[in-house]
Design a protein around this motif. Structure first.
Motif, PDB file in Angstrom:
ATOM      1  N   VAL A 104       0.845  -1.193   0.000  1.00  0.00           N
ATOM      2  CA  VAL A 104       0.000   0.000   0.000  1.00  0.00           C
ATOM      3  C   VAL A 104       0.881   1.245   0.000  1.00  0.00           C
ATOM      4  O   VAL A 104       2.070   1.191   0.341  1.00  0.00           O
ATOM      5  N   LEU A 105       0.306   2.373  -0.380  1.00  0.00           N
ATOM      6  CA  LEU A 105       1.076   3.609  -0.503  1.00  0.00           C
ATOM      7  C   LEU A 105       1.483   4.169   0.854  1.00  0.00           C
ATOM      8  O   LEU A 105       2.572   4.705   1.013  1.00  0.00           O
ATOM      9  N   GLU A 106       0.577   4.041   1.829  1.00  0.00           N
ATOM     10  CA  GLU A 106       0.886   4.588   3.147  1.00  0.00           C
ATOM     11  C   GLU A 106       0.794   3.492   4.196  1.00  0.00           C
ATOM     12  O   GLU A 106      -0.203   3.383   4.911  1.00  0.00           O
ATOM     13  N   PRO A 107       1.848   2.674   4.307  1.00  0.00           N
ATOM     14  CA  PRO A 107       1.781   1.542   5.238  1.00  0.00           C
ATOM     15  C   PRO A 107       1.672   2.006   6.688  1.00  0.00           C
ATOM     16  O   PRO A 107       2.223   3.036   7.071  1.00  0.00           O
ATOM     17  N   GLN A 108       0.910   1.230   7.487  1.00  0.00           N
ATOM     18  CA  GLN A 108       0.639   1.613   8.874  1.00  0.00           C
ATOM     19  C   GLN A 108       1.619   0.995   9.873  1.00  0.00           C
ATOM     20  O   GLN A 108       1.479   1.180  11.075  1.00  0.00           O
ATOM     21  N   GLY A 109       2.602   0.257   9.355  1.00  0.00           N
ATOM     22  CA  GLY A 109       3.632  -0.259  10.254  1.00  0.00           C
ATOM     23  C   GLY A 109       3.245  -1.521  11.013  1.00  0.00           C
ATOM     24  O   GLY A 109       3.889  -1.865  12.006  1.00  0.00           O
ATOM     25  N   ILE A 110       2.197  -2.201  10.566  1.00  0.00           N
ATOM     26  CA  ILE A 110       1.837  -3.451  11.236  1.00  0.00           C
ATOM     27  C   ILE A 110       1.314  -4.459  10.206  1.00  0.00           C
ATOM     28  O   ILE A 110       0.561  -4.105   9.304  1.00  0.00           O
ATOM     29  N   GLY A 111       1.805  -5.684  10.324  1.00  0.00           N
ATOM     30  CA  GLY A 111       1.371  -6.743   9.424  1.00  0.00           C
ATOM     31  C   GLY A 111       1.487  -8.067  10.159  1.00  0.00           C
ATOM     32  O   GLY A 111       2.078  -8.131  11.240  1.00  0.00           O
ATOM     33  N   ALA A 112       0.930  -9.112   9.599  1.00  0.00           N
ATOM     34  CA  ALA A 112       0.991 -10.404  10.283  1.00  0.00           C
ATOM     35  C   ALA A 112       0.942 -11.563   9.296  1.00  0.00           C
ATOM     36  O   ALA A 112       0.298 -11.469   8.260  1.00  0.00           O
ATOM     37  N   VAL A 113       1.656 -12.605   9.652  1.00  0.00           N
ATOM     38  CA  VAL A 113       1.547 -13.860   8.911  1.00  0.00           C
ATOM     39  C   VAL A 113       0.476 -14.693   9.605  1.00  0.00           C
ATOM     40  O   VAL A 113       0.511 -14.870  10.827  1.00  0.00           O
TER      41      VAL A 113
END
Lengths: 283, 283
Positions: A104-113
């Motif tokens: 995404v253009l403005e990542p929110q700094g959190i992701g998960a597997v």
């Protein structure tokens, strides 16, 4: 241990950690391919909305990926703390690495597997919900995601994917679900096995085609309903049409020869939903 | 003239032609940007389906772009010949150049530069058609194209675009219309001018919002209907809600807080279409 030996051990430790982190990130990158998602049974979601939805649905996170300099929501901080306490492995990365991982253009700094969820057709009880979708060919993952989002909106159960059709855990599909990926249910089955199942289970299998005899809006749908949506323009192949209890068309005027598949699905599921609402709350 | 002078003149001629062709192609490339489309009032379409639709709708082609080695449909050959006879400038390019210009994986070797069509709000008679869409914020050009395709399918007239919102002639929007770009009608107007128009013209302006008081399926829509669709999740701003004759909601269950905008539009226009069909053919 001498000071030099301590420093050496620390640097070796840091380097081992860094190698481990590098390997973890490589595995997350690899989840962009269907082969790797299929091999591991995992997928990657990003954004606070998605990670929070996964947690709400009690879906265990295999790994949490966090970038503190991009994370600016107090709720996100709390979520990360809670996951650390629960023992979820947390990979902390700098902004450049997170952006590289992000779509995404403005990542929110959190992701998960997250682990994929699949059920067998024998496990589902189709009569408990408004409807199930059944799909053979969907060309766009975004369209599939949108269909799952709409199914969720009417209380639809999920999707039966025939043969080796599109992957709902494709990143573009996941993004378009807006979170419905965690609540909708998934079955993958061969057409042959689906045919056998259909012979032994009572349900109304509704197929759609622009040239079908029945107007979709003039039909009374009975639970359990399975909506078998064909490919845009090409429609359903004969062998699947033959399996349907009824074939319906969504009327069109002008030169239009087809609707976008997600739009056609939206119109169909809202017809079912409206009929169900009217039956529950008669005027 | 000596042989050498002839050859020199020919090579100068070829070079002038090649420069002219290069300049033409550069102008077509430039149509990818909104600024250039706005400056010139032109846009580029590709594929046999689109060029044929434009011709069917008697829309003059400013330039036809053809790649003979990619063009393999007899109908396409006839179309190119007819356009040559009509005096349409034809740019013939090799496959590599065509592919470079193209935005699809398997280009069909035919494209055209077409003039945009815009009307003023004063010119339209909204009561003649089933409905018009009115839009302020659409984030995805593909979604806008899908909305136009669905509008065409129910006999909707076109779209009133408020303020400087999205460009329907964006290549991704055009592609998603599947040809409806040539039959749907377009108006661009400021919100202030739209407000003034609304005060002096009889129409049912229907706004949608997830928290609106009226269920969309329980409302009787009267022609002329203008469907004002708000932004996904954010909905319509207060100043536009205040302008509406009625605000309706599309009910949702579960955790869903919104529908995809093109899906919501599809559900709304099919509700209007179904009511109109029932009125014309009472059961």
């Amino acid at each position: 241990m001498t000071s030099s030996a301590t420093s050496h051990a620390r640097s070796r430790h840091v380097s081992a950690r860094s190698n481990q982190q590098h390997a973890r990130l490589q595995r997350i990158y690899a989840l962009r391919t269907r082969e790797e998602r299929q091999r591991t049974g995992l997928y990657y979601v990003e954004g606070l909305r998605f990670v929070a939805h996964a947690v709400q649905h009690h879906i265990p996170l295999e790994t949490l990926v966090v970038c503190h300099s991009l994370l600016d929501h107090p709720f996100a901080y709390r979520l990360v703390q809670q996951q650390k306490q629960l023992g979820t492995p947390v990979v902390e990365v700098p902004a450049a690495v997170f952006r590289d991982l992000s779509r995404v253009l403005e990542p929110q700094g959190i992701g998960a597997v997250v682990r994929q969820r699949w059920e067998s057709l024998e496990e589902i009880r189709p009569d408990a919900e408004l409807c199930w979708l059944a799909l053979q060919t969907v060309n766009s993952p975004g369209n599939l995601g949108t269909m799952l989002r709409t199914s969720e909106a009417v209380g639809g159960a999920g999707v039966v994917l025939l043969d080796n059709s599109i992957d709902p855990y494709d990143p573009a599909a996941v993004r378009s679900t807006m979170g419905a990926i965690f609540s909708q249910r998934f079955v993958r089955i061969s057409i042959a096995a689906f045919k056998r199942w259909k012979q032994h289970h009572r349900c109304m299998l509704v197929g759609t085609s622009p040239s079908a005899p029945h107007d979709y809006h003039a039909v009374t749908y009975q639970r359990p309903t399975l909506l078998l949506m064909g490919e845009e323009r090409k429609g359903l192949p004969q062998e699947l049409q033959a399996l349907c209890d009824i074939m319906v068309r969504i009327p069109m005027v002008g030169e239009t020869d087809s609707l976008n598949l997600a739009i056609a699905t939206g119109i169909m599921v809202y017809e079912l939903f409206n009929q169900s609402r009217l039956n529950n709350n008669p005027c």
